[in-house]
Enzyme design. Structure first.
Site, PDB file in Angstrom:
ATOM      1  N   LYS A  77       0.901  -1.132   0.060  1.00  0.00           N
ATOM      2  CA  LYS A  77       0.155   0.096   0.013  1.00  0.00           C
ATOM      3  C   LYS A  77       0.861   1.193  -0.110  1.00  0.00           C
ATOM      4  CE  LYS A  77      -3.789   1.890   2.806  1.00  0.00           C
ATOM      5  NZ  LYS A  77      -4.719   1.855   4.053  1.00  0.00           N
ATOM      6  N   SER A 152      -9.595   1.750   3.206  1.00  0.00           N
ATOM      7  CA  SER A 152      -8.637   2.261   2.118  1.00  0.00           C
ATOM      8  C   SER A 152      -7.679   1.432   1.503  1.00  0.00           C
ATOM      9  CB  SER A 152      -8.086   3.529   3.110  1.00  0.00           C
ATOM     10  OG  SER A 152      -7.186   2.866   4.080  1.00  0.00           O
ATOM     11  N   SER A 176      -9.696  -1.074   7.261  1.00  0.00           N
ATOM     12  CA  SER A 176      -9.356  -0.771   6.076  1.00  0.00           C
ATOM     13  C   SER A 176      -8.588  -1.852   5.160  1.00  0.00           C
ATOM     14  CB  SER A 176      -8.351   0.355   5.822  1.00  0.00           C
ATOM     15  OG  SER A 176      -9.045   1.652   6.231  1.00  0.00           O
TER      16      SER A 176
END
Length: 489
Positions: A77, A152, A176
């Site tokens: 990420k 996210s 997330s």
């Protein structure tokens, strides 16, 4: 496509393929598929090809491939720092920021000779549940490209689901990792807060953020957890614990459903569940009973306040953490605008550098921390957080895990909730409690809806009880035998 760590590692041991051959398969698929998904913000193609050739040379000696992460293509990420690489956090504010050091989690994986393919798209500063707030555009769900992958860590979940990366590391502040894992039909795991170092992970809400793996299987999550957990003196919130041995527990210990007691908070699930999510969840409960698992009804009386509590604590900490991004020391700077004083400079840089959702949460947090409202909002939220934690303590005296759907709904359409933040926030209503109580939790895919969309189930266990949680997750995974054969991409 969708090979597990174990699949690739066994292939290496049998000399069926080389690291470069495996890497090229992933890079070819990224070139074919990711234009429509937008799951990556950057591909390190030149560097990773050089790295794979070095591993090809080491590959000749079996001693060099003694760890199962050798030569495994991974992604991160875009919130984890990698030395000499841009780390954007999905924001215009950091679109040109180059890190001068590695995050601890990447340092640990790099020492095990993984192959870092690139960085995954994400909601800006990890604020969102759909990966639509990214400065680099939304990511699509590989099961239905008209729908969101969750957030996210949506880019990470989409990449693993679509076979663009074997594993990815995400972050979980209120769900997330687990919510996008559920939306994309993969395994997403959040460990106990402090189990994994946060050093080199750009902060959103420091008391809630935690890194964790997104993988194709529970065993893969256990392998990654063992590799990246452990004490880190560079992180003041790191717990002084030995690394886990979840993978060894999975492959060496004998266990069955009869060894575990599952708690189901029925009152929490009475309203708001999509009918197909409820149906799949009830089917799983019936299956577990028939296999000898003990299921009992439990109460989490303060869990209904989780969303309200979270959206005071997280924005408050975000307003503090993001105050450093002013365009002076670092961050976006509108150099073309002249004749402004320092305050005007700050306002303009932050106004243009941050997106709408980030600005909304900064304002919420600043308001909650202001002198006239601190006691009424932030202090009260901290007290409710403690009540939620105490509820779980009582529950874990009777059960080994709390079992719920991961998300109350199916993946929704791109743009469907973008202008309705309150509805977006409710996507995390079942995942937030574990963050507030600092518990480990995992999402496992259990089936598909009538329109071919993944549905996940969540297990949360007591603090530092990851080994038992992984065993329970593995048993469920084996029972449901989730398949990606109908993936659309």
């Amino acid at each position: 496509m969708n090979k597990s760590i174990e699949d690739i590692y066994k292939g290496y041991l049998k000399k069926e393929f080389t690291p470069t051959e495996i890497l090229n398969q992933y890079l070819d698929r990224i070139n074919k598929v990711d234009k429509s998904l937008n799951s990556f913000t950057e591909i390190f193609e030149t560097k990773v090809k050089k790295d794979s050739k070095k591993l090809d040379n080491l590959f000749c000696d079996e001693k060099n491939i003694s760890n199962p992460l050798f030569g495994i293509p991974i992604s991160l990420k875009d919130i984890f720092l990698v030395k000499d690489s841009i780390c954007t956090c999905g924001s215009k504010m950091l679109k040109n920021y180059v890190s001068n050091y590695n995050s601890t989690v990447y340092e640990k994986l790099n020492n095990l000779n993984v192959l870092l393919i690139g960085k995954n798209n994400m909601d800006e500063f990890a604020m969102g549940s759909s990966t639509e707030t990214s400065f680099f555009g939304p990511t699509a769900n590989p099961w239905d490209q008209s729908r969101v992958p969750g957030g996210s860590s949506g880019g990470s979940a989409a990449a693993v689901s679509a076979g663009l990366s074997c594993i990815s590391l995400g972050t979980d502040t209120g769900g997330s990792i687990r919510q996008p894992a559920s939306f994309c039909g993969v395994v997403g795991m959040k460990p106990t807060y402090g189990r994994i170092s946060r050093f080199g992970m750009i902060a959103f809400s420091s008391s809630l953020d935690q890194a964790g793996p997104i993988t194709n299987t529970v065993k893969d999550s256990a392998i990654v957890l063992d590799a990246i957990s452990g004490f880190d003196s560079k992180d003041s919130t790191s717990l002084n614990l030995k690394p886990t041995n979840s993978y060894q527990s999975l492959i060496n210990d004998k266990f069955s459903f009869k060894d575990f007691v599952f708690g189901v908070p029925s009152s929490l699930l009475e309203e708001g569940l999509d009918t197909e999510v409820r149906s799949r969840f009830n089917e799983l409960l019936s299956s577990l009973k028939s296999l000898g698992a003990k299921l009992i009804d439990i109460e989490l009386p303060h869990a209904k306040f989780s969303v309200a509590t979270y959206y005071i604590i997280a924005p408050s900490e975000a307003s503090s953490n993001l105050s450093r991004f002013d365009g002076i020391r670092y961050g976006f700077n509108d150099n073309g605008y002249e004749n402004q004083d320092l305050v005007e400079t700050y306002i303009r840089n932050r106004s243009l550098g941050f997106g709408e959702e980030v600005k909304r949460r900064i304002m919420l947090g600043t308001y909650s921390l202001s002198s006239g409202y601190y006691d009424a909002y932030y202090l009260k939220a901290i007290k409710v957080k403690k009540l939620i934690e105490n509820d779980f303590k009582e529950v874990f005296k009777k059960v080994d895990a709390v079992l719920t759907p991961t998300c109350p709904e199916l993946p929704f359409k791109l743009g469907e909730k973008k202008n309705d933040p309150l509805q977006m926030y409710l996507s995390d209503i079942l995942t937030i409690p574990a963050n507030l109580a600092q518990l480990p939790a995992i999402s496992i895919p259990i089936g598909l809806s009538s329109n071919n969309l993944p549905i996940g189930v969540q297990l949360a266990s007591d603090k530092l009880n990851e080994n038992a949680m992984m065993k329970m997750a593995y048993l469920i995974e084996q029972e449901v035998s989730f398949s990606k054969t109908s993936l659309s991409i």
